[in-house]
Design a protein around this motif. Structure first.
Motif, PDB file in Angstrom:
ATOM      1  N   LEU A  27       0.946  -1.093  -0.152  1.00 57.64           N
ATOM      2  CA  LEU A  27       0.130  -0.083   0.038  1.00 57.64           C
ATOM      3  C   LEU A  27       0.805   1.376  -0.072  1.00 57.64           C
ATOM      4  CD1 LEU A  27      -2.652  -1.119   2.659  1.00 57.64           C
ATOM      5  CD2 LEU A  27      -2.879  -1.314   0.110  1.00 57.64           C
ATOM      6  N   SER A  28       0.328   2.305  -0.558  1.00 57.60           N
ATOM      7  CA  SER A  28       0.928   3.732  -0.566  1.00 57.60           C
ATOM      8  C   SER A  28       0.144   4.734   0.272  1.00 57.60           C
ATOM      9  CB  SER A  28       1.100   3.902  -1.967  1.00 57.60           C
ATOM     10  OG  SER A  28       1.472   5.204  -2.231  1.00 57.60           O
ATOM     11  N   GLU A  30       0.406   7.891  -1.110  1.00 60.55           N
ATOM     12  CA  GLU A  30       0.577   8.787  -1.992  1.00 60.55           C
ATOM     13  C   GLU A  30      -0.539   8.582  -3.094  1.00 60.55           C
ATOM     14  OE1 GLU A  30       4.894  10.606  -2.359  1.00 60.55           O
ATOM     15  OE2 GLU A  30       4.519   8.388  -3.267  1.00 60.55           O
ATOM     16  N   ASP A  31      -1.152   9.768  -3.432  1.00 60.03           N
ATOM     17  CA  ASP A  31      -1.987   9.950  -4.543  1.00 60.03           C
ATOM     18  C   ASP A  31      -1.247   9.292  -5.918  1.00 60.03           C
ATOM     19  OD1 ASP A  31      -3.643  10.105  -6.497  1.00 60.03           O
ATOM     20  OD2 ASP A  31      -3.907  12.332  -6.303  1.00 60.03           O
ATOM     21  N   PRO A  32      -1.745   8.061  -6.407  1.00 58.43           N
ATOM     22  CA  PRO A  32      -1.085   7.678  -7.512  1.00 58.43           C
ATOM     23  C   PRO A  32      -0.924   8.720  -8.702  1.00 58.43           C
ATOM     24  CG  PRO A  32      -2.829   6.198  -7.260  1.00 58.43           C
ATOM     25  CD  PRO A  32      -2.953   7.120  -6.146  1.00 58.43           C
ATOM     26  N   VAL A  33      -2.220   9.292  -8.835  1.00 58.08           N
ATOM     27  CA  VAL A  33      -2.327  10.308  -9.962  1.00 58.08           C
ATOM     28  C   VAL A  33      -1.617  11.357  -9.727  1.00 58.08           C
ATOM     29  CG1 VAL A  33      -4.167  11.391 -11.370  1.00 58.08           C
ATOM     30  CG2 VAL A  33      -4.508   9.091 -10.533  1.00 58.08           C
ATOM     31  N   VAL A  34      -0.924  11.882  -8.522  1.00 57.77           N
ATOM     32  CA  VAL A  34      -0.217  13.020  -8.217  1.00 57.77           C
ATOM     33  C   VAL A  34      -1.149  14.231  -8.304  1.00 57.77           C
ATOM     34  CG1 VAL A  34       1.657  14.392  -8.517  1.00 57.77           C
ATOM     35  CG2 VAL A  34       1.584  11.906  -8.676  1.00 57.77           C
ATOM     36  N   HIS A  67       4.260   9.690   2.167  1.00 56.07           N
ATOM     37  CA  HIS A  67       5.314   9.459   1.288  1.00 56.07           C
ATOM     38  C   HIS A  67       5.955   7.905   1.524  1.00 56.07           C
ATOM     39  CE1 HIS A  67       4.853  13.630  -0.054  1.00 56.07           C
ATOM     40  NE2 HIS A  67       5.012  14.034   1.273  1.00 56.07           N
ATOM     41  N   ARG A  68       5.287   7.044   1.815  1.00 48.14           N
ATOM     42  CA  ARG A  68       5.858   5.637   2.146  1.00 48.14           C
ATOM     43  C   ARG A  68       5.103   4.683   1.399  1.00 48.14           C
ATOM     44  NH1 ARG A  68       9.164   8.313   3.658  1.00 48.14           N
ATOM     45  NH2 ARG A  68      10.444   8.344   5.756  1.00 48.14           N
ATOM     46  N   ARG A  69       5.722   3.508   1.491  1.00 50.33           N
ATOM     47  CA  ARG A  69       5.122   2.499   0.878  1.00 50.33           C
ATOM     48  C   ARG A  69       5.105   1.388   2.018  1.00 50.33           C
ATOM     49  NH1 ARG A  69       4.790   5.946  -1.916  1.00 50.33           N
ATOM     50  NH2 ARG A  69       5.010   6.242  -4.347  1.00 50.33           N
ATOM     51  N   MET A 119      -8.442   5.293  -8.670  1.00 49.24           N
ATOM     52  CA  MET A 119      -7.072   4.523  -8.742  1.00 49.24           C
ATOM     53  C   MET A 119      -6.132   4.480  -7.669  1.00 49.24           C
ATOM     54  SD  MET A 119      -7.232   4.145 -12.196  1.00 49.24           S
ATOM     55  CE  MET A 119      -5.447   3.853 -12.493  1.00 49.24           C
ATOM     56  N   PHE A 120      -6.758   4.658  -6.366  1.00 47.96           N
ATOM     57  CA  PHE A 120      -5.992   4.342  -5.246  1.00 47.96           C
ATOM     58  C   PHE A 120      -6.206   2.666  -4.991  1.00 47.96           C
ATOM     59  CE2 PHE A 120      -4.637   7.845  -2.334  1.00 47.96           C
ATOM     60  CZ  PHE A 120      -4.975   8.884  -2.933  1.00 47.96           C
ATOM     61  N   ARG A 121      -5.241   2.067  -5.391  1.00 49.79           N
ATOM     62  CA  ARG A 121      -5.314   0.706  -5.562  1.00 49.79           C
ATOM     63  C   ARG A 121      -4.408  -0.088  -4.509  1.00 49.79           C
ATOM     64  NH1 ARG A 121      -3.704   0.573 -11.312  1.00 49.79           N
ATOM     65  NH2 ARG A 121      -2.371   1.880 -10.186  1.00 49.79           N
TER      66      ARG A 121
ATOM     67  N   ASP B 194       2.139  13.137 -13.964  1.00 49.91           N
ATOM     68  CA  ASP B 194       2.895  12.661 -13.250  1.00 49.91           C
ATOM     69  C   ASP B 194       2.452  11.124 -12.590  1.00 49.91           C
ATOM     70  OD1 ASP B 194       4.919  14.509 -13.320  1.00 49.91           O
ATOM     71  OD2 ASP B 194       4.147  15.582 -11.603  1.00 49.91           O
ATOM     72  N   TRP B 195       3.205  10.366 -12.189  1.00 49.08           N
ATOM     73  CA  TRP B 195       2.574   9.020 -11.464  1.00 49.08           C
ATOM     74  C   TRP B 195       3.631   8.616 -10.239  1.00 49.08           C
ATOM     75  CZ3 TRP B 195      -2.110   7.347 -12.622  1.00 49.08           C
ATOM     76  CH2 TRP B 195      -2.692   6.147 -12.105  1.00 49.08           C
ATOM     77  N   ALA B 196       2.552   8.066  -9.388  1.00 44.63           N
ATOM     78  CA  ALA B 196       3.225   7.669  -8.198  1.00 44.63           C
ATOM     79  C   ALA B 196       2.951   6.257  -7.984  1.00 44.63           C
ATOM     80  CB  ALA B 196       2.939   8.513  -7.048  1.00 44.63           C
ATOM     81  N   GLU B 198       2.132   2.606  -6.521  1.00 44.80           N
ATOM     82  CA  GLU B 198       1.965   2.327  -5.362  1.00 44.80           C
ATOM     83  C   GLU B 198       2.736   1.133  -4.435  1.00 44.80           C
ATOM     84  OE1 GLU B 198      -0.704   2.629  -7.758  1.00 44.80           O
ATOM     85  OE2 GLU B 198      -2.381   3.068  -6.723  1.00 44.80           O
ATOM     86  N   PRO B 200       5.477  -1.095  -3.266  1.00 45.91           N
ATOM     87  CA  PRO B 200       6.737  -1.097  -2.608  1.00 45.91           C
ATOM     88  C   PRO B 200       7.894  -1.706  -3.304  1.00 45.91           C
ATOM     89  CG  PRO B 200       4.922  -2.069  -1.249  1.00 45.91           C
ATOM     90  CD  PRO B 200       4.441  -2.087  -2.712  1.00 45.91           C
ATOM     91  N   ARG B 265      10.654   3.909  -3.192  1.00 43.04           N
ATOM     92  CA  ARG B 265       9.669   3.914  -3.938  1.00 43.04           C
ATOM     93  C   ARG B 265       9.778   4.921  -5.140  1.00 43.04           C
ATOM     94  NH1 ARG B 265       7.521   9.607  -2.115  1.00 43.04           N
ATOM     95  NH2 ARG B 265       9.268  10.407  -1.015  1.00 43.04           N
TER      96      ARG B 265
END
Lengths: 309, 294
Positions: A27-28, A30-34, A67-69, A119-121, B194-196, B198, B200, B265
């Protein structure tokens, strides 16, 4: 948007001890779409269901810092429940800012229009229990209302097709059917019917499978497809026999994960299937739904016909 | 504008929702394109590799049969293979019968098109198209407004020991309008998103991890990949990708030396198109592979 916070960002997954697999979920925070949501802490929960679909409990997995995974070893986390059979879990994330503002996470609250966690997956990863350094993973989510009846609309239904059915001396394919919902009162058993076709469009098998609410079933395609069909479909160059699966369920939306397992080769692959309506770009959802529903009706007859052969 | 429409559509009552969807599908100002009118198909760009270690199979499934199992849906399929610079190097056309799924192996397609000589690329992008069968077009005559089929194939990668791994499409590249020969771009210009991811990342788990990006637009686009550890140390790399091109950022222990390897990340900047998130192609020490989008 009215939603229980625990359903805002969630992903169901299968714990599969019967297949000799360990499940981990990444899990993250952060918003993947930013750009839509600044990074913030997320509270993580794991709802655990028994093999028969009974709710067994919810684990609090802690808070992911901004800001973590984080990778959670789910198979180890559910070991205290002592389930020997395959079963369902749902991993849920709640943004700390919303938890602080609204308090309870199970009671539906009115979120501002446009609150968008699309898109929060979750990253769902499988590896072989006790060995092998390879793993396979896939990333997906369910919407904040999944398998919930909507007044004035037809009940959820699903049409599935996949080309990811591969069998060889070293490769087995398992199709995992998940029947979950964001509605804790979900009581619908999903009656899933399917047919298997060769690459040249010849049916070789058909079957049905009842998936209990908050439960799962695993189709082992080696058991389903006759040996003769596997031999006949074998590619002499790579030894792989490919098939297509076509399936329908008219009671509920079943989430489908396909696992290609090759333990002797130390590898595995995991993928989901696209919802079939995603193939249809219509100006109106009515046209899209009509084609899908008509196809389901037609496949009901086709599958019955294949099963009768 | 597109995100505003998306937000409005999600929040709106059903009749307004339908009208907004129609607007988004059919207007030129939404995407800077001619409107999607009539019938047609939308294709994505996929990654392929055929390097003697890993092979790629395209499983050309007649998905029209799925939606119209009672119709005769035999049709024609085509595959176009590009090199990493986006230049066409091979193409083939095949008949695809009702409910058929044709397996096209990239090394064979390349041999047939280019010949057995050296100089063929070892990876690149590919496009797949399935013509709408006449019976399906007839069936759609009663459907009001535009209707397009989004080709959403799964690509199979196979190791030398025949271990398969699959990945699906994520975005859109070309629009083929029925009755027109010239394809249109879904995205005429790069969008620089941009793309982050998820997922790990523990780089110690991999022999090599490719982070693969493609450019679905008609102009070159520069992308950057940043890998950061929990202590804030990072490595960055960038590349300019031509139209239809592919770039593979290779990550391994050596490339990320100096970073804390187990809690990494990733972040990608300059994605040319909205949903062009990377393909992660994972290679393990034991020779196994797995593939995913992130």
């Amino acid at each position: 948007m009215r939603v229980a916070l625990v359903n805002l960002i969630s992903t169901p997954a299968a714990v599969l001890p019967r297949l000799g697999l360990d499940l981990s979920i990444g899990l993250s925070s952060e918003d993947p779409v930013v750009g839509r949501h600044p990074s913030e802490p997320y509270d993580v929960y794991l709802s655990v269901y028994a093999p028969d679909g009974a709710f067994a409990g919810r684990l609090e997995l802690g808070r992911i810092a901004p800001h973590r995974r984080e990778l959670f070893g789910v198979s180890a986390l559910v070991r205290p429940f002592r389930f020997d059979d395959n079963h369902l879990v749902v991993v849920q994330r709640v943004p700390a800012s919303l938890a602080d503002r609204y308090g309870a996470i199970d009671t539906p609250v009115d979120l501002p229009a446009g609150t968008d966690y699309l898109m929060f997956r979750a990253y769902v990863q499988y590896g072989y229990t006790g060995g092998g350094d390879a793993h396979g993973g896939v990333i997906y989510e369910i919407p904040e209302r999944f398998n919930e009846p909507v007044p004035g609309k037809l009940p959820p239904a699903v049409l599935t097709f996949t080309t990811k059915i591969v069998i060889s001396v070293n490769v087995d394919t398992h199709v995992v059917l998940l029947n979950c919902s964001t509605n804790p009162g979900h009581r619908t058993t999903a009656d899933y019917a399917f047919a298997i076709y060769t690459g040249v469009g010849v049916p070789v098998a058909a079957g049905r499978c009842a998936v209990p609410p908050f439960g799962l079933r695993v189709l082992d395609l080696r058991d389903v497809i006759p040996d003769g069909a596997v031999v006949k479909a074998r590619d002499v160059h790579d030894g792989l026999s490919h098939f297509c699966l076509y399936g329908i369920c008219e009671d509920a939306t079943v989430a489908i994960i396909v696992l290609n397992l090759a333990p002797a080769l130390g590898g595995l692959s995991v993928e989901h299937t696209h919802p079939t309506q995603a193939y249809l770009m219509a100006e109106t959802s009515e046209a899209q739904q009509r084609i899908k529903r008509n196809a389901i009706t037609a496949w009901r007859r086709v599958i019955a016909s294949v099963a009768a052969q | 504008m597109s995100s505003m429409l998306s937000v409005l559509r999600r929040a709106a009552p059903r009749p307004v929702k339908t009208a907004l969807k129609s607007l988004m599908l059919g207007t030129s100002w939404y995407r800077g394109l001619p409107p999607l009118v009539g019938r047609g198909t939308v294709q994505d760009l996929y990654y392929w590799v055929s390097d003697g270690v890993t092979e790629t199979n395209v499983l050309l499934n007649n998905f029209y049969s799925v939606f119209f199992p009672a119709l005769e849906t035999a049709t024609k399929g085509s595959l176009t293979v590009n090199d990493p610079r986006g230049r066409r190097v091979a193409a083939t056309t095949v008949a695809v019968g009702h409910l058929e799924c044709i397996k096209l192996t990239l090394s064979q397609v390349l041999r047939d098109s280019v010949g057995p000589q050296g100089g063929t690329p070892q990876f690149g992008s590919l496009l797949i198209s399935l013509t709408i069968p006449p019976a399906v077009l007839d069936e759609l005559a009663g459907v009001e407004g535009a209707f397009y089929f989004w080709h959403r194939f799964y690509i199979e990668y196979v190791t030398a020991r025949s271990q398969p791994a699959f990945v699906h499409c994520v975005d859109k590249a070309l629009i083929l309008r029925h009755g027109h020969h010239r394809p249109l771009r879904w995205y005429p210009r790069p969008r620089r998103r941009d793309w982050a991811p998820e997922m790990p990342l523990n780089i110690e788990e991999y022999r090599r991890l490719y982070v693969i990006l493609m450019n679905r637009t008609s102009r070159a686009s520069t992308v950057a990949l940043v890998v950061e550890d929990s202590g804030g140390l990072s490595r960055e790399a960038s590349a300019t990708i031509p139209p239809n091109g592919v770039h593979r950022f290779e990550l391994n222990r050596s490339v990320l030396k100096g970073l804390s390897p187990r809690a990494l990340r990733m972040r990608v900047s300059g994605l040319p198109t909205t949903w062009a998130r990377p393909v992660l192609f994972k290679e393990f020490e034991n020779g196994a592979i797995s593939v995913m989008h992130c």
